[in-house]
Motif scaffolding. Structure first.
Motif, PDB file in Angstrom:
ATOM      1  N   ILE A 259      10.323  -8.587  27.747  1.00 47.14           N
ATOM      2  CA  ILE A 259      11.494  -7.710  27.908  1.00 47.14           C
ATOM      3  C   ILE A 259      11.172  -6.564  28.876  1.00 47.14           C
ATOM      4  N   VAL A 260       9.981  -5.968  28.726  1.00 51.77           N
ATOM      5  CA  VAL A 260       9.567  -4.869  29.619  1.00 51.77           C
ATOM      6  C   VAL A 260       9.476  -5.371  31.065  1.00 51.77           C
ATOM      7  N   ALA A 261       8.852  -6.553  31.252  1.00 45.52           N
ATOM      8  CA  ALA A 261       8.701  -7.108  32.609  1.00 45.52           C
ATOM      9  C   ALA A 261      10.062  -7.412  33.233  1.00 45.52           C
ATOM     10  N   ALA A 262      10.969  -8.002  32.432  1.00 44.83           N
ATOM     11  CA  ALA A 262      12.306  -8.352  32.953  1.00 44.83           C
ATOM     12  C   ALA A 262      13.091  -7.088  33.295  1.00 44.83           C
TER      13      ALA A 262
ATOM     14  N   GLY B 207      14.148 -13.219  32.170  1.00 46.61           N
ATOM     15  CA  GLY B 207      13.649 -12.628  30.918  1.00 46.61           C
ATOM     16  C   GLY B 207      14.259 -13.296  29.699  1.00 46.61           C
ATOM     17  N   ALA B 208      15.582 -13.473  29.722  1.00 47.93           N
ATOM     18  CA  ALA B 208      16.284 -14.101  28.589  1.00 47.93           C
ATOM     19  C   ALA B 208      15.820 -15.545  28.405  1.00 47.93           C
ATOM     20  N   ALA B 209      15.708 -16.290  29.521  1.00 49.53           N
ATOM     21  CA  ALA B 209      15.292 -17.700  29.456  1.00 49.53           C
ATOM     22  C   ALA B 209      13.856 -17.814  28.937  1.00 49.53           C
ATOM     23  N   ALA B 210      12.967 -16.913  29.388  1.00 49.17           N
ATOM     24  CA  ALA B 210      11.561 -16.952  28.951  1.00 49.17           C
ATOM     25  C   ALA B 210      11.454 -16.741  27.436  1.00 49.17           C
ATOM     26  N   LEU B 211      12.253 -15.817  26.904  1.00 46.22           N
ATOM     27  CA  LEU B 211      12.224 -15.554  25.458  1.00 46.22           C
ATOM     28  C   LEU B 211      12.586 -16.810  24.665  1.00 46.22           C
ATOM     29  N   VAL B 212      13.564 -17.569  25.174  1.00 41.66           N
ATOM     30  CA  VAL B 212      14.017 -18.787  24.474  1.00 41.66           C
ATOM     31  C   VAL B 212      13.025 -19.929  24.689  1.00 41.66           C
ATOM     32  N   LEU B 213      12.621 -20.173  25.945  1.00 42.95           N
ATOM     33  CA  LEU B 213      11.763 -21.323  26.281  1.00 42.95           C
ATOM     34  C   LEU B 213      10.364 -21.196  25.665  1.00 42.95           C
ATOM     35  N   LEU B 214       9.877 -19.957  25.517  1.00 44.75           N
ATOM     36  CA  LEU B 214       8.540 -19.761  24.936  1.00 44.75           C
ATOM     37  C   LEU B 214       8.591 -19.619  23.404  1.00 44.75           C
TER      38      LEU B 214
ATOM     39  N   PRO C  10      15.115 -18.054  18.956  1.00 41.04           N
ATOM     40  CA  PRO C  10      15.819 -19.344  18.839  1.00 41.04           C
ATOM     41  C   PRO C  10      17.061 -19.350  19.742  1.00 41.04           C
ATOM     42  N   TRP C  11      17.377 -20.512  20.316  1.00 44.34           N
ATOM     43  CA  TRP C  11      18.513 -20.570  21.250  1.00 44.34           C
ATOM     44  C   TRP C  11      19.823 -20.187  20.573  1.00 44.34           C
ATOM     45  N   GLN C  12      19.912 -20.446  19.243  1.00 44.11           N
ATOM     46  CA  GLN C  12      21.147 -20.061  18.527  1.00 44.11           C
ATOM     47  C   GLN C  12      21.325 -18.539  18.552  1.00 44.11           C
ATOM     48  N   ASP C  13      20.200 -17.815  18.395  1.00 44.93           N
ATOM     49  CA  ASP C  13      20.265 -16.342  18.430  1.00 44.93           C
ATOM     50  C   ASP C  13      20.592 -15.835  19.834  1.00 44.93           C
ATOM     51  N   ALA C  14      20.057 -16.551  20.853  1.00 44.66           N
ATOM     52  CA  ALA C  14      20.366 -16.179  22.244  1.00 44.66           C
ATOM     53  C   ALA C  14      21.867 -16.329  22.499  1.00 44.66           C
TER      54      ALA C  14
ATOM     55  N   PRO D 236      25.958 -12.694  34.536  1.00 42.72           N
ATOM     56  CA  PRO D 236      24.663 -13.115  33.967  1.00 42.72           C
ATOM     57  C   PRO D 236      23.707 -11.943  33.741  1.00 42.72           C
ATOM     58  N   LEU D 237      23.827 -10.880  34.558  1.00 45.25           N
ATOM     59  CA  LEU D 237      22.995  -9.686  34.341  1.00 45.25           C
ATOM     60  C   LEU D 237      23.280  -9.113  32.950  1.00 45.25           C
ATOM     61  N   VAL D 238      24.568  -8.923  32.643  1.00 45.97           N
ATOM     62  CA  VAL D 238      24.956  -8.360  31.342  1.00 45.97           C
ATOM     63  C   VAL D 238      24.559  -9.315  30.213  1.00 45.97           C
ATOM     64  N   GLY D 239      24.804 -10.623  30.415  1.00 44.55           N
ATOM     65  CA  GLY D 239      24.440 -11.632  29.408  1.00 44.55           C
ATOM     66  C   GLY D 239      22.952 -11.613  29.103  1.00 44.55           C
ATOM     67  N   GLY D 240      22.128 -11.536  30.156  1.00 42.63           N
ATOM     68  CA  GLY D 240      20.671 -11.489  29.978  1.00 42.63           C
ATOM     69  C   GLY D 240      20.244 -10.262  29.183  1.00 42.63           C
ATOM     70  N   LEU D 241      20.884  -9.107  29.471  1.00 39.32           N
ATOM     71  CA  LEU D 241      20.562  -7.867  28.746  1.00 39.32           C
ATOM     72  C   LEU D 241      20.918  -7.998  27.261  1.00 39.32           C
ATOM     73  N   PHE D 242      22.063  -8.624  26.966  1.00 38.66           N
ATOM     74  CA  PHE D 242      22.472  -8.824  25.568  1.00 38.66           C
ATOM     75  C   PHE D 242      21.462  -9.707  24.821  1.00 38.66           C
ATOM     76  N   VAL D 243      20.964 -10.751  25.496  1.00 39.28           N
ATOM     77  CA  VAL D 243      19.984 -11.659  24.868  1.00 39.28           C
ATOM     78  C   VAL D 243      18.694 -10.906  24.561  1.00 39.28           C
ATOM     79  N   MET D 244      18.259 -10.048  25.502  1.00 35.00           N
ATOM     80  CA  MET D 244      17.004  -9.303  25.288  1.00 35.00           C
ATOM     81  C   MET D 244      17.124  -8.334  24.107  1.00 35.00           C
ATOM     82  N   VAL D 245      18.314  -7.757  23.941  1.00 31.37           N
ATOM     83  CA  VAL D 245      18.516  -6.856  22.794  1.00 31.37           C
ATOM     84  C   VAL D 245      18.479  -7.645  21.488  1.00 31.37           C
ATOM     85  N   GLU D 246      19.014  -8.855  21.502  1.00 30.90           N
ATOM     86  CA  GLU D 246      18.972  -9.732  20.324  1.00 30.90           C
ATOM     87  C   GLU D 246      17.511  -9.982  19.927  1.00 30.90           C
ATOM     88  N   ALA D 247      16.651 -10.173  20.939  1.00 27.74           N
ATOM     89  CA  ALA D 247      15.220 -10.385  20.669  1.00 27.74           C
ATOM     90  C   ALA D 247      14.593  -9.132  20.055  1.00 27.74           C
TER      91      ALA D 247
END
Length: 416
Positions: A12-15, A35-42, A46-50, A281-292
């Motif tokens: 999240i910090v790197a992204a 950043g969002a994709a890395a959190l899910v792929l690694l 979970p993709w459901q939470d993303a 996608p910028l906003v979507g990615g930020l929302f996913v990172m907050v979920e993490a």
């Protein structure tokens, strides 16, 4: 601290750093999506939470699409050039008057149409006005960036971050005004005074035209102007009725664009091509990172800390949270910080001064840095379209002068 949490935070910090510094000059959205994709792929989220994170942003996406459609339509129909000529005439050859005029218009646009609208709609108009008047555009363009955040808590509709912080617990309009009218006046006044002083030399050395050729506003331009007014009316009404703001904005934007294009028999492609779709996608990615962040227990820990502080002293807790949130928005952008703040505020009933301070930090704090808020990122995108680059350091130097006095005055008015 669990090993997984450290890895998730590192991603999240790197992204976030990628979004702020744009390595390889790649757009902000690419870093947020990576950043969002890395959190899910690694396997850290979970993709459901993303998907849940992405869904939380639906109201914001719809809001932005409606605004961006109508802004691009206004640009293509010559509405900005028309308004630019009007502004130059009213300024009467005075750079100082043009500066004040843009500040007042920016305040009205932010209050009634949102800070993102100021970035998307007003910035191109100001660029057109200053270019037409033979002025250096940057001092006037800075007005668009700073007022977009300074006036963004006058009404609930003045900033999409307000929807994110309060969510379903949005105060009634009268209650909102009771909480935020005085802090807003303090924020708008102090931002103007310091910004005007900072730009004093640039404006003193400037000479601008008294009048410029007046472009004729066609039927499409008039209809687009009517559409912008309609969005303002719909947003204020939706806010008063405590309704979500995204869908009404989207419908108004699409309806106005459709009517104008049908009447003038134009293809929708130029409008669609001109919209900055990468913002979504910028906003979507930020929302996913907050979920993490929520999954790793950060929000629970912050909530516990805040309740401890409130138990000791409400004013002290409010001051601390307002300043800390304001600083955090510049490190991680105000949308994710707003989401975290909203989650913390929702976890339990917090005293009104503390919640007010949270919101002021989220809305006004981002004026410190060039990627502090979504509005400022949209402002940067608008500037790049005109081949103007504003680096992180020149903006920070100005932000360090303008933001602290306004933030302290607004918090003092809210915590009184």
């Amino acid at each position: 601290m669990p090993h997984d949490a450290i890895w998730a935070w590192s991603i999240i910090v790197a992204a976030t750093a990628g979004v702020i510094f744009r390595p390889l000059r790649l757009p902000e959205a690419i870093w947020a999506v990576i950043g969002a994709a890395a959190l899910v792929l690694l396997g850290f989220l979970p993709w459901q939470d993303a998907l849940t994170g992405i869904e939380k942003g639906v109201d914001v996406y719809l809001f932005l699409i409606g605004m961006m459609l109508i802004a691009e339509l206004a640009r293509l129909e010559g509405l900005f050039d028309y308004l630019a000529a009007l502004a130059v005439e009213y300024a009467g050859g005075s750079p100082q008057r043009l500066f004040l005029l843009i500040y007042l218009v920016g305040t009205v646009v932010t209050v009634l149409l949102s800070n993102d609208a100021t970035a998307i709609v007003l910035t191109p108009a100001v660029y057109a006005a200053t270019r037409a008047a033979g002025a250096k555009p940057l001092p006037y363009l800075f007005v668009c960036a700073f007022i977009a955040n300074a006036a963004s808590f006058v009404l609930p509709i003045s900033n999409p971050a307000n929807l994110v912080v309060f969510g379903a617990r949005m105060p009634q309009l009268t209650e909102w005004l009771r909480l935020f009218a005085l802090p807003s006046i303090a924020s708008i006044l102090l931002t103007y005074i310091v910004l005007r002083l900072a730009q004093h030399r640039a404006l003193k050395d400037e000479s601008i035209a008294r009048s410029v050729p007046h472009p004729r506003l066609g039927r499409g331009g008039k209809l687009t102007a009517a559409g912008i007014v309609a969005i303002g009316v719909v947003l204020v009404t939706a806010s008063a009725l405590d309704k979500p703001l995204g869908l009404p904005t989207f419908i108004c934007g699409v309806a106005t664009a459709t009517i104008v294009l049908l009447i003038s028999r134009q293809s929708p492609l130029p409008v669609l091509r001109g919209v900055s779709w990468s913002v979504l996608p910028l906003v979507g990615g930020l929302f996913v990172m907050v979920e993490a962040l929520a999954k790793t227990g950060v929000i629970g820990q912050l909530s516990a800390l805040l309740h401890e502080a409130v138990a000791q002293s409400i004013p002290k807790a409010a001051w601390s949270v307002g300043i800390a949130t304001g600083v955090a928005t510049n490190i991680a952008n105000n949308l994710p910080v707003g989401l975290v703040a909203g989650s913390v505020a929702a976890s339990d009933h917090l005293p009104a001064p503390v919640v007010s301070a949270l919101l002021i930090g989220v809305d006004l704090g981002p004026n410190l840095s060039v990627t502090g808020s979504l509005a400022t990122i949209l402002w940067l995108v608008a500037l790049r379209r005109e081949k103007i680059e504003v680096g992180a350091w020149p903006f920070l130097k100005l932000g360090m002068l303008v933001t602290p006095p306004a933030l302290i005055a607004a918090l003092a008015a809210a915590i009184r």
